[in-house]
Design a protein around this motif. Structure first.
Motif, PDB file in Angstrom:
ATOM      1  N   VAL A  80      22.654  41.130  39.175  1.00  0.00           N
ATOM      2  CA  VAL A  80      22.792  39.983  38.276  1.00  0.00           C
ATOM      3  C   VAL A  80      22.304  38.707  38.952  1.00  0.00           C
ATOM      4  N   ALA A  81      22.687  38.503  40.212  1.00  0.00           N
ATOM      5  CA  ALA A  81      22.261  37.293  40.921  1.00  0.00           C
ATOM      6  C   ALA A  81      20.744  37.258  41.071  1.00  0.00           C
ATOM      7  N   SER A  82      20.157  38.375  41.459  1.00  0.00           N
ATOM      8  CA  SER A  82      18.699  38.422  41.627  1.00  0.00           C
ATOM      9  C   SER A  82      17.979  38.271  40.297  1.00  0.00           C
ATOM     10  N   GLY A  83      18.501  38.917  39.260  1.00  0.00           N
ATOM     11  CA  GLY A  83      17.887  38.800  37.940  1.00  0.00           C
ATOM     12  C   GLY A  83      17.958  37.383  37.407  1.00  0.00           C
ATOM     13  N   MET A  84      19.102  36.746  37.616  1.00  0.00           N
ATOM     14  CA  MET A  84      19.276  35.362  37.182  1.00  0.00           C
ATOM     15  C   MET A  84      18.293  34.451  37.924  1.00  0.00           C
ATOM     16  N   ARG A  85      18.147  34.684  39.212  1.00  0.00           N
ATOM     17  CA  ARG A  85      17.220  33.875  40.012  1.00  0.00           C
ATOM     18  C   ARG A  85      15.784  34.072  39.528  1.00  0.00           C
ATOM     19  N   GLU A  86      15.402  35.293  39.227  1.00  0.00           N
ATOM     20  CA  GLU A  86      14.040  35.562  38.756  1.00  0.00           C
ATOM     21  C   GLU A  86      13.755  34.841  37.447  1.00  0.00           C
ATOM     22  N   VAL A  87      14.727  34.852  36.548  1.00  0.00           N
ATOM     23  CA  VAL A  87      14.563  34.145  35.274  1.00  0.00           C
ATOM     24  C   VAL A  87      14.377  32.655  35.521  1.00  0.00           C
ATOM     25  N   MET A  88      15.185  32.098  36.398  1.00  0.00           N
ATOM     26  CA  MET A  88      15.088  30.664  36.680  1.00  0.00           C
ATOM     27  C   MET A  88      13.746  30.323  37.328  1.00  0.00           C
ATOM     28  N   LEU A  89      13.301  31.158  38.259  1.00  0.00           N
ATOM     29  CA  LEU A  89      12.031  30.890  38.935  1.00  0.00           C
ATOM     30  C   LEU A  89      10.831  31.055  38.013  1.00  0.00           C
ATOM     31  N   ALA A  90      10.999  31.809  36.950  1.00  0.00           N
ATOM     32  CA  ALA A  90       9.897  32.049  36.015  1.00  0.00           C
ATOM     33  C   ALA A  90       9.601  30.856  35.119  1.00  0.00           C
ATOM     34  N   HIS A  91      10.479  29.852  35.148  1.00  0.00           N
ATOM     35  CA  HIS A  91      10.308  28.692  34.267  1.00  0.00           C
ATOM     36  C   HIS A  91      10.472  27.397  35.046  1.00  0.00           C
ATOM     37  N   ARG A  92       9.610  26.464  34.747  1.00  0.00           N
ATOM     38  CA  ARG A  92       9.701  25.151  35.371  1.00  0.00           C
ATOM     39  C   ARG A  92      11.077  24.562  35.094  1.00  0.00           C
ATOM     40  N   ASP A  93      11.736  24.100  36.116  1.00  0.00           N
ATOM     41  CA  ASP A  93      13.088  23.546  36.015  1.00  0.00           C
ATOM     42  C   ASP A  93      14.094  24.547  35.452  1.00  0.00           C
ATOM     43  N   GLY A  94      13.806  25.830  35.619  1.00  0.00           N
ATOM     44  CA  GLY A  94      14.679  26.867  35.076  1.00  0.00           C
ATOM     45  C   GLY A  94      16.099  26.800  35.600  1.00  0.00           C
ATOM     46  N   ALA A  95      16.250  26.523  36.884  1.00  0.00           N
ATOM     47  CA  ALA A  95      17.597  26.454  37.455  1.00  0.00           C
ATOM     48  C   ALA A  95      18.350  25.238  36.923  1.00  0.00           C
ATOM     49  N   ARG A  96      17.663  24.120  36.784  1.00  0.00           N
ATOM     50  CA  ARG A  96      18.318  22.932  36.212  1.00  0.00           C
ATOM     51  C   ARG A  96      18.714  23.183  34.764  1.00  0.00           C
ATOM     52  N   LEU A  97      17.855  23.878  34.029  1.00  0.00           N
ATOM     53  CA  LEU A  97      18.176  24.205  32.636  1.00  0.00           C
ATOM     54  C   LEU A  97      19.447  25.044  32.587  1.00  0.00           C
ATOM     55  N   LEU A  98      19.519  26.090  33.401  1.00  0.00           N
ATOM     56  CA  LEU A  98      20.692  26.955  33.382  1.00  0.00           C
ATOM     57  C   LEU A  98      21.949  26.243  33.845  1.00  0.00           C
ATOM     58  N   SER A  99      21.802  25.317  34.775  1.00  0.00           N
ATOM     59  CA  SER A  99      22.994  24.628  35.270  1.00  0.00           C
ATOM     60  C   SER A  99      23.573  23.665  34.239  1.00  0.00           C
ATOM     61  N   GLY A 100      22.788  23.299  33.239  1.00  0.00           N
ATOM     62  CA  GLY A 100      23.247  22.320  32.264  1.00  0.00           C
ATOM     63  C   GLY A 100      23.773  22.891  30.965  1.00  0.00           C
ATOM     64  N   PHE A 101      23.881  24.226  30.861  1.00  0.00           N
ATOM     65  CA  PHE A 101      24.351  24.766  29.587  1.00  0.00           C
ATOM     66  C   PHE A 101      25.811  24.407  29.362  1.00  0.00           C
ATOM     67  N   GLN A 102      26.172  24.263  28.092  1.00  0.00           N
ATOM     68  CA  GLN A 102      27.559  23.967  27.741  1.00  0.00           C
ATOM     69  C   GLN A 102      28.242  25.137  27.062  1.00  0.00           C
ATOM     70  N   HIS A 103      27.477  25.930  26.330  1.00  0.00           N
ATOM     71  CA  HIS A 103      28.027  27.081  25.612  1.00  0.00           C
ATOM     72  C   HIS A 103      27.182  28.292  25.977  1.00  0.00           C
ATOM     73  N   PRO A 104      27.697  29.170  26.855  1.00  0.00           N
ATOM     74  CA  PRO A 104      26.884  30.260  27.379  1.00  0.00           C
ATOM     75  C   PRO A 104      26.512  31.334  26.360  1.00  0.00           C
ATOM     76  N   GLY A 105      27.209  31.442  25.292  1.00  0.00           N
ATOM     77  CA  GLY A 105      26.928  32.480  24.304  1.00  0.00           C
ATOM     78  C   GLY A 105      27.761  33.722  24.567  1.00  0.00           C
ATOM     79  N   GLU A 106      27.916  34.516  23.535  1.00  0.00           N
ATOM     80  CA  GLU A 106      28.782  35.696  23.612  1.00  0.00           C
ATOM     81  C   GLU A 106      28.286  36.722  24.614  1.00  0.00           C
ATOM     82  N   ALA A 107      26.987  36.948  24.669  1.00  0.00           N
ATOM     83  CA  ALA A 107      26.443  37.953  25.586  1.00  0.00           C
ATOM     84  C   ALA A 107      26.696  37.567  27.040  1.00  0.00           C
ATOM     85  N   ALA A 108      26.534  36.300  27.369  1.00  0.00           N
ATOM     86  CA  ALA A 108      26.768  35.858  28.746  1.00  0.00           C
ATOM     87  C   ALA A 108      28.244  35.974  29.109  1.00  0.00           C
ATOM     88  N   VAL A 109      29.121  35.631  28.187  1.00  0.00           N
ATOM     89  CA  VAL A 109      30.558  35.754  28.436  1.00  0.00           C
ATOM     90  C   VAL A 109      30.921  37.228  28.625  1.00  0.00           C
TER      91      VAL A 109
END
Length: 180
Positions: A80-109
């Motif tokens: 999960v950690a590696s997959g999450m990192r890959e998703v973030m690295l695949a997008h410009r400012d991906g990590a900042r985008l993920l750090s700013g979410f307010q409602h993660p959604g049912e699947a993430a929960v």
């Protein structure tokens, strides 16, 4: 409305990759789609709702965890950690985008709860399991924020090794909480 909503979401992700998180505005997105900014609010009531939808779409936690469903808890956390990192690295400012979410959604929960359950099934106390999962997620996000912000010339292999080493330190700590 569902198809148009998906088009807005995809255009927002493409725009994020082009201009970055700071320059991503509803007005710019509307211009890209050839509509007025107010039209976007029929699909997403606020910019934050759009950003949360982008995170939910990009992370797709069920896809990351499904192949690991029966794996040991250590492998689940690594995957999960590696997959999450890959998703973030695949997008410009991906990590900042993920750090700013307010409602993660049912699947993430559900994915978060699945990880906690895997740890508790292995004998990790419930409170420690929740802290461990949260720590792994925060580590992956924080490491990647730094990685994207610094834009050092370090080779990817070196960055991967450093990430994996830090993750192992967390896993060793969690393993230490298991009853002997």
């Amino acid at each position: 409305m569902g198809q148009r909503r998906a088009q807005v979401l995809q255009a927002a992700i493409e725009l994020l990759d082009e201009v970055g998180l700071d320059a991503l505005t509803m007005r710019l997105l509307a211009g890209r789609l050839g509509v007025r900014a107010s039209a976007l609010y029929r699909h997403y009531p606020s910019k934050q709702a759009l950003l949360d939808a982008m995170v939910a779409h990009l992370v797709s936690p069920a896809d990351d965890i499904a192949p690991l469903a029966d794996a040991p808890w250590e492998e689940l956390l690594r995957g999960v950690a590696s997959g999450m990192r890959e998703v973030m690295l695949a997008h410009r400012d991906g990590a900042r985008l993920l750090s700013g979410f307010q409602h993660p959604g049912e699947a993430a929960v559900a994915a978060f709860q699945h990880l906690i359950s895997a740890l508790t099934a292995a004998g990790v106390p419930a409170g420690t399991a929740a802290v461990a999962v949260d720590t792994v997620m925060a580590y992956a996000n924080g490491y990647t924020i730094e990685e994207q912000a610094r834009k050092t010339g370090r080779p990817r292999e070196d960055r991967d090794r450093t990430f994996d080493d830090g993750l192992e330190l967390i896993i060793v700590g969690v393993r230490g909480s298991l009853p002997s």
